[in-house]
Design a protein around this motif. Structure first.
Motif, PDB file in Angstrom:
ATOM      1  N   GLY A 108       0.958  -1.265   0.022  1.00 34.83           N
ATOM      2  CA  GLY A 108      -0.116   0.001  -0.005  1.00 34.83           C
ATOM      3  C   GLY A 108       0.745   1.318   0.102  1.00 34.83           C
ATOM      4  N   ALA A 109       0.079   2.484  -0.123  1.00 34.65           N
ATOM      5  CA  ALA A 109       0.878   3.542  -0.253  1.00 34.65           C
ATOM      6  C   ALA A 109       1.621   3.900   1.186  1.00 34.65           C
ATOM      7  CB  ALA A 109      -0.161   4.711  -0.534  1.00 34.65           C
ATOM      8  N   ALA A 110       0.677   3.747   2.346  1.00 37.43           N
ATOM      9  CA  ALA A 110       1.108   4.019   3.712  1.00 37.43           C
ATOM     10  C   ALA A 110       2.533   3.046   3.911  1.00 37.43           C
ATOM     11  CB  ALA A 110       0.339   3.751   4.727  1.00 37.43           C
ATOM     12  N   GLY A 111       2.473   2.038   3.608  1.00 41.50           N
ATOM     13  CA  GLY A 111       3.634   1.298   3.611  1.00 41.50           C
ATOM     14  C   GLY A 111       4.856   1.487   2.809  1.00 41.50           C
ATOM     15  N   THR A 112       4.720   1.999   1.681  1.00 40.71           N
ATOM     16  CA  THR A 112       5.659   2.630   0.865  1.00 40.71           C
ATOM     17  C   THR A 112       6.274   3.534   1.416  1.00 40.71           C
ATOM     18  OG1 THR A 112       4.540   1.637  -1.376  1.00 40.71           O
ATOM     19  CG2 THR A 112       6.187   3.355  -1.637  1.00 40.71           C
ATOM     20  N   PHE A 113       5.336   4.767   1.980  1.00 41.93           N
ATOM     21  CA  PHE A 113       6.019   6.056   2.533  1.00 41.93           C
ATOM     22  C   PHE A 113       6.768   5.361   3.971  1.00 41.93           C
ATOM     23  CE2 PHE A 113       5.539   9.074   5.976  1.00 41.93           C
ATOM     24  CZ  PHE A 113       6.038  10.173   5.497  1.00 41.93           C
ATOM     25  N   TRP A 114       6.423   4.688   4.520  1.00 36.60           N
ATOM     26  CA  TRP A 114       7.042   4.263   5.739  1.00 36.60           C
ATOM     27  C   TRP A 114       8.360   3.560   5.511  1.00 36.60           C
ATOM     28  CZ3 TRP A 114       7.087   5.676  10.403  1.00 36.60           C
ATOM     29  CH2 TRP A 114       7.727   5.068  11.414  1.00 36.60           C
ATOM     30  N   MET A 115       8.348   2.539   4.488  1.00 35.10           N
ATOM     31  CA  MET A 115       9.499   2.040   4.084  1.00 35.10           C
ATOM     32  C   MET A 115      10.615   2.940   3.695  1.00 35.10           C
ATOM     33  SD  MET A 115       9.960  -1.315   5.021  1.00 35.10           S
ATOM     34  CE  MET A 115      11.197  -1.311   3.959  1.00 35.10           C
ATOM     35  N   THR A 116      10.061   3.857   2.755  1.00 38.13           N
ATOM     36  CA  THR A 116      11.178   4.913   2.208  1.00 38.13           C
ATOM     37  C   THR A 116      11.761   5.791   3.380  1.00 38.13           C
ATOM     38  OG1 THR A 116       9.691   5.264   0.285  1.00 38.13           O
ATOM     39  CG2 THR A 116      11.195   6.806   0.663  1.00 38.13           C
ATOM     40  N   LEU A 117      10.778   6.159   4.210  1.00 38.98           N
ATOM     41  CA  LEU A 117      11.258   6.984   5.634  1.00 38.98           C
ATOM     42  C   LEU A 117      12.310   5.770   6.360  1.00 38.98           C
ATOM     43  CD1 LEU A 117      11.274   9.144   7.287  1.00 38.98           C
ATOM     44  CD2 LEU A 117       9.227   7.973   8.613  1.00 38.98           C
ATOM     45  N   LEU A 118      11.944   4.663   6.501  1.00 39.10           N
ATOM     46  CA  LEU A 118      13.143   3.679   7.170  1.00 39.10           C
ATOM     47  C   LEU A 118      14.302   3.830   6.386  1.00 39.10           C
ATOM     48  CD1 LEU A 118      10.899   0.783   8.571  1.00 39.10           C
ATOM     49  CD2 LEU A 118      11.652   2.923   9.627  1.00 39.10           C
ATOM     50  N   VAL A 119      14.268   3.511   5.269  1.00 38.74           N
ATOM     51  CA  VAL A 119      15.380   3.627   4.289  1.00 38.74           C
ATOM     52  C   VAL A 119      16.255   4.843   4.518  1.00 38.74           C
ATOM     53  CG1 VAL A 119      16.382   3.772   1.907  1.00 38.74           C
ATOM     54  CG2 VAL A 119      14.703   2.072   2.450  1.00 38.74           C
ATOM     55  N   CYS A 120      15.701   6.178   4.450  1.00 38.99           N
ATOM     56  CA  CYS A 120      16.540   7.293   4.766  1.00 38.99           C
ATOM     57  C   CYS A 120      16.971   7.274   5.946  1.00 38.99           C
ATOM     58  CB  CYS A 120      15.292   8.540   4.440  1.00 38.99           C
ATOM     59  SG  CYS A 120      14.702   8.470   2.898  1.00 38.99           S
ATOM     60  N   ILE A 121      16.363   6.837   7.120  1.00 39.64           N
ATOM     61  CA  ILE A 121      16.870   7.095   8.463  1.00 39.64           C
ATOM     62  C   ILE A 121      18.219   5.828   8.628  1.00 39.64           C
ATOM     63  CG2 ILE A 121      16.281   6.248  10.989  1.00 39.64           C
ATOM     64  CD1 ILE A 121      13.443   6.993  10.588  1.00 39.64           C
ATOM     65  N   ASN A 122      17.905   4.873   7.784  1.00 43.97           N
ATOM     66  CA  ASN A 122      19.037   3.951   7.820  1.00 43.97           C
ATOM     67  C   ASN A 122      20.357   4.438   7.412  1.00 43.97           C
ATOM     68  OD1 ASN A 122      20.158   1.149   8.049  1.00 43.97           O
ATOM     69  ND2 ASN A 122      20.148   1.503   5.972  1.00 43.97           N
ATOM     70  N   ILE A 123      20.079   5.190   6.182  1.00 43.23           N
ATOM     71  CA  ILE A 123      21.147   5.771   5.553  1.00 43.23           C
ATOM     72  C   ILE A 123      21.921   6.889   6.207  1.00 43.23           C
ATOM     73  CG2 ILE A 123      22.068   7.080   3.137  1.00 43.23           C
ATOM     74  CD1 ILE A 123      20.024   5.480   1.712  1.00 43.23           C
ATOM     75  N   PHE A 124      20.937   7.726   6.898  1.00 41.11           N
ATOM     76  CA  PHE A 124      21.429   8.906   7.538  1.00 41.11           C
ATOM     77  C   PHE A 124      22.186   8.471   8.652  1.00 41.11           C
ATOM     78  CE2 PHE A 124      20.922  11.681  11.396  1.00 41.11           C
ATOM     79  CZ  PHE A 124      21.683  13.014  10.746  1.00 41.11           C
ATOM     80  N   ILE A 125      21.654   7.487   9.576  1.00 42.06           N
ATOM     81  CA  ILE A 125      22.498   6.936  10.724  1.00 42.06           C
ATOM     82  C   ILE A 125      23.807   6.207  10.357  1.00 42.06           C
ATOM     83  CG2 ILE A 125      22.203   5.127  12.838  1.00 42.06           C
ATOM     84  CD1 ILE A 125      19.222   5.628  12.848  1.00 42.06           C
ATOM     85  N   GLN A 126      23.933   5.477   9.433  1.00 42.29           N
ATOM     86  CA  GLN A 126      24.978   4.791   9.054  1.00 42.29           C
ATOM     87  C   GLN A 126      26.068   5.753   8.557  1.00 42.29           C
ATOM     88  OE1 GLN A 126      24.447   1.226   6.641  1.00 42.29           O
ATOM     89  NE2 GLN A 126      23.728   0.043   8.229  1.00 42.29           N
ATOM     90  N   PHE A 127      25.592   6.659   7.485  1.00 44.36           N
ATOM     91  CA  PHE A 127      26.826   7.671   7.104  1.00 44.36           C
ATOM     92  C   PHE A 127      27.208   8.423   8.514  1.00 44.36           C
ATOM     93  CE2 PHE A 127      25.406   7.228   2.731  1.00 44.36           C
ATOM     94  CZ  PHE A 127      26.495   7.372   2.244  1.00 44.36           C
ATOM     95  N   MET A 128      26.444   8.948   9.398  1.00 40.91           N
ATOM     96  CA  MET A 128      26.647   9.680  10.719  1.00 40.91           C
ATOM     97  C   MET A 128      28.064   8.645  11.227  1.00 40.91           C
ATOM     98  SD  MET A 128      25.714  12.632  10.898  1.00 40.91           S
ATOM     99  CE  MET A 128      26.102  13.004  12.490  1.00 40.91           C
ATOM    100  N   PHE A 129      27.394   7.297  11.389  1.00 36.20           N
ATOM    101  CA  PHE A 129      28.619   6.790  12.141  1.00 36.20           C
ATOM    102  C   PHE A 129      29.887   6.432  11.303  1.00 36.20           C
ATOM    103  CE2 PHE A 129      25.231   4.441  14.922  1.00 36.20           C
ATOM    104  CZ  PHE A 129      25.997   4.535  15.905  1.00 36.20           C
ATOM    105  N   VAL A 130      29.765   6.375  10.159  1.00 34.15           N
ATOM    106  CA  VAL A 130      30.960   6.488   9.399  1.00 34.15           C
ATOM    107  C   VAL A 130      31.666   7.690   9.322  1.00 34.15           C
ATOM    108  CG1 VAL A 130      31.726   6.126   6.850  1.00 34.15           C
ATOM    109  CG2 VAL A 130      30.252   4.689   7.490  1.00 34.15           C
ATOM    110  N   TRP A 131      31.248   8.884   9.362  1.00 34.88           N
ATOM    111  CA  TRP A 131      31.797  10.105   9.875  1.00 34.88           C
ATOM    112  C   TRP A 131      32.271  10.353  10.952  1.00 34.88           C
ATOM    113  CZ3 TRP A 131      30.477  14.474  12.885  1.00 34.88           C
ATOM    114  CH2 TRP A 131      31.247  15.735  12.382  1.00 34.88           C
ATOM    115  N   ILE A 132      31.852   9.883  12.012  1.00 32.63           N
ATOM    116  CA  ILE A 132      32.165   9.840  13.227  1.00 32.63           C
ATOM    117  C   ILE A 132      33.502   9.078  13.631  1.00 32.63           C
ATOM    118  CG2 ILE A 132      31.652   9.356  15.774  1.00 32.63           C
ATOM    119  CD1 ILE A 132      28.721  10.004  15.225  1.00 32.63           C
ATOM    120  N   VAL A 133      33.340   8.043  13.075  1.00 33.59           N
ATOM    121  CA  VAL A 133      34.441   7.113  13.044  1.00 33.59           C
ATOM    122  C   VAL A 133      35.823   7.751  12.177  1.00 33.59           C
ATOM    123  CG1 VAL A 133      35.532   4.783  12.365  1.00 33.59           C
ATOM    124  CG2 VAL A 133      33.188   4.957  13.249  1.00 33.59           C
ATOM    125  N   ASP A 134      35.463   8.342  11.049  1.00 34.82           N
ATOM    126  CA  ASP A 134      36.574   8.731  10.417  1.00 34.82           C
ATOM    127  C   ASP A 134      37.082  10.168  11.144  1.00 34.82           C
ATOM    128  OD1 ASP A 134      38.222   9.476   8.466  1.00 34.82           O
ATOM    129  OD2 ASP A 134      36.775  10.827   7.360  1.00 34.82           O
TER     130      ASP A 134
END
Length: 330
Positions: A108-134
Motif C-alpha cells: 500500500g501507499a502507507a507502507g511505501t511511505f513508511w519503508m522509504t522513511l526507514l531507508v532514509c533513516i538507515n542511510i543517515f544513521i550509518q553515514f553519521m557513524f562512518v563520519w564519526i569513526v573517520d
C-alpha cells in the motif's frame, strides 16, 4: 519399408521420452525449503524444470516428432542458462533488501511511505557513524605531539630532584615504570606506560596478536557485506522485466515466495540503494581497520570490533523494530 517404419517408431518413442524428461542438471537445482518470514529462496526457482508434451499417435509424421524434440531442448537450455546466470539470492531481514517491496501494491501507499522513511533513516544513521569513526577514531594516539610531550617529561620532571622519593631514593620515572600506585603526579604518563606494557612491545605480544585477529575478522565481515550486495544486484539483473510480482512457488501456505519479475523503476531503486550500501561498507571497512589498528588496549580491541559490526547491523534492527507487517510477510 517395414524396417524404415520400425526405425521411425523407435525414434518416436525416444523423442517422447526426451520430451518428458527433467533436463535441468541436478547439480543446478535448489532443494525446496520451508518458507521463513522475510526470506525468499533463489530467484531462479520459478523457472520451469519439466518440458512435457501430449502423446501423439503412432502414425504421426517424423516432422512433428522433430518439433517436439527441438522445443524440449530449447526450453531446457533456456532454463539451464537462467539457473546458471541467476545464481540465487535469499532475502535477508534488513532494510536494504526490503527496498524491493517499495511501491508494490501489496504494502500500500502507507507502507511505501513508511519503508522509504526507514531507508532514509538507515542511510543517515550509518553515514553519521562512518563520519564519526573517520573524524574521531582514526588518528594515531601516539602522534608527534604526544611523543614530544613525553620526551620533554622524560628529560625534565622525570628526573627532577624535587620528585625523588626521599624514603627509598628513587626517581619519579623509576616509580612510574614500576607502576607505583602511590604516585600523585604524572597520571597520563602512567596510563601510557600501563597500556604499552599490557599491549606488548613486539609482534609476539598479546596486543599485536589480538589486533591481527580483529582486523582479519573485520575484513571477513566487510567482504560478506560486499558479497551480499553483488549477489543481490546480479540476481535482480537476470529477473525478467515487467510489473514487480511475487509468487508462491510451492502453491500452498508452506510454499516459498519468489520474485518472478521486476519493473525497471524498481531495478533502478535497487541499484541506487545497493550503491549506497556498498559505499558505506567500503568506507566503514577502511576507517574501521584504522580504528582497530590504533586501539591502545587489548580489551578495547574486542569492544571496538563488536561496535563496528553493530553499525552494519542497524538496517536489521530497523527492519525488526519498524518494518510493516506486509513487508515482513514477503
Amino acid at each position: 519399408l517395414a524396417a524404415v517404419e520400425d526405425r521411425l517408431n523407435a525414434l518416436h518413442a525416444q523423442v517422447q521420452d526426451l520430451a518428458t524428461r527433467d533436463w535441468v542438471p541436478r547439480t543446478l537445482r535448489t532443494p525446496r525449503t520451508p518458507r521463513t518470514s522475510g526470506k525468499v529462496r533463489d530467484f531462479a526457482s520459478y523457472v520451469p524444470m519439466h518440458a512435457t508434451k501430449s502423446d501423439s499417435n503412432s502414425d504421426e509424421s517424423s516432422g512433428s516428432a522433430g518439433e517436439c524434440c527441438d522445443w524440449s531442448v530449447a526450453s531446457a537450455s533456456k532454463a539451464e542458462e537462467q539457473l546458471v546466470q541467476a545464481s540465487g539470492y535469499r532475502f535477508t531481514e534488513s532494510i536494504w533488501d526490503a527496498t524491493i517491496c517499495i511501491g508494490h501494491p501489496s504494502i500500500g501507499a502507507a507502507g511505501t511511505f513508511w519503508m522509504t522513511l526507514l531507508v532514509c533513516i538507515n542511510i543517515f544513521i550509518q553515514f553519521m557513524f562512518v563520519w564519526i569513526v573517520d573524524m574521531s577514531f582514526t588518528s594515531n594516539p601516539y602522534d608527534e605531539e604526544v611523543q614530544s610531550s613525553l620526551s620533554a617529561w622524560r628529560t625534565g620532571p622525570a628526573h627532577s630532584a624535587h620528585d625523588v622519593d626521599k624514603s627509598i631514593g628513587t626517581s619519579l620515572v623509576t616509580r612510574l615504570c614500576h607502576f607505583d600506585e602511590s604516585l600523585g603526579t604524572s597520571g597520563s604518563q602512567g596510563r601510557f606506560a600501563s597500556d604499552i606494557h599490557q599491549y606488548g612491545m613486539s609482534m609476539a605480544g598479546p596486543g599485536a596478536k589480538m589486533c591481527v585477529i580483529a582486523v582479519f575478522c573485520w575484513y571477513l565481515i566487510i567482504a560478506s557485506e560486499i558479497t551480499s550486495v553483488i549477489r543481490l544486484v546480479w540476481a535482480v539483473v537476470w529477473i525478467p522485466r515487467g510489473r514487480t510480482r511475487f509468487v508462491n512457488d510451492g502453491g500452498g501456505p508452506d510454499g516459498t515466495i519468489v520474485l518472478e519479475s521486476v519493473s525497471v523503476a524498481q531495478l533502478l531503486a535497487v541499484f541506487a540503494m545497493q550503491s549506497m550500501r556498498l559505499v558505506i561498507a567500503v568506507r566503514l571497512g577502511l576507517y574501521g581497520m584504522d580504528f582497530l589498528v590504533y586501539t591502545q588496549t587489548t580489551q578495547d580491541l574486542v569492544l571496538n570490533a563488536v561496535a563496528l559490526e553493530f553499525v552494519l547491523n542497524i538496517d536489521e534492527l530497523l527492519y525488526a523494530a519498524a518494518a510493516p507487517e506486509a513487508v515482513q510477510g514477503v
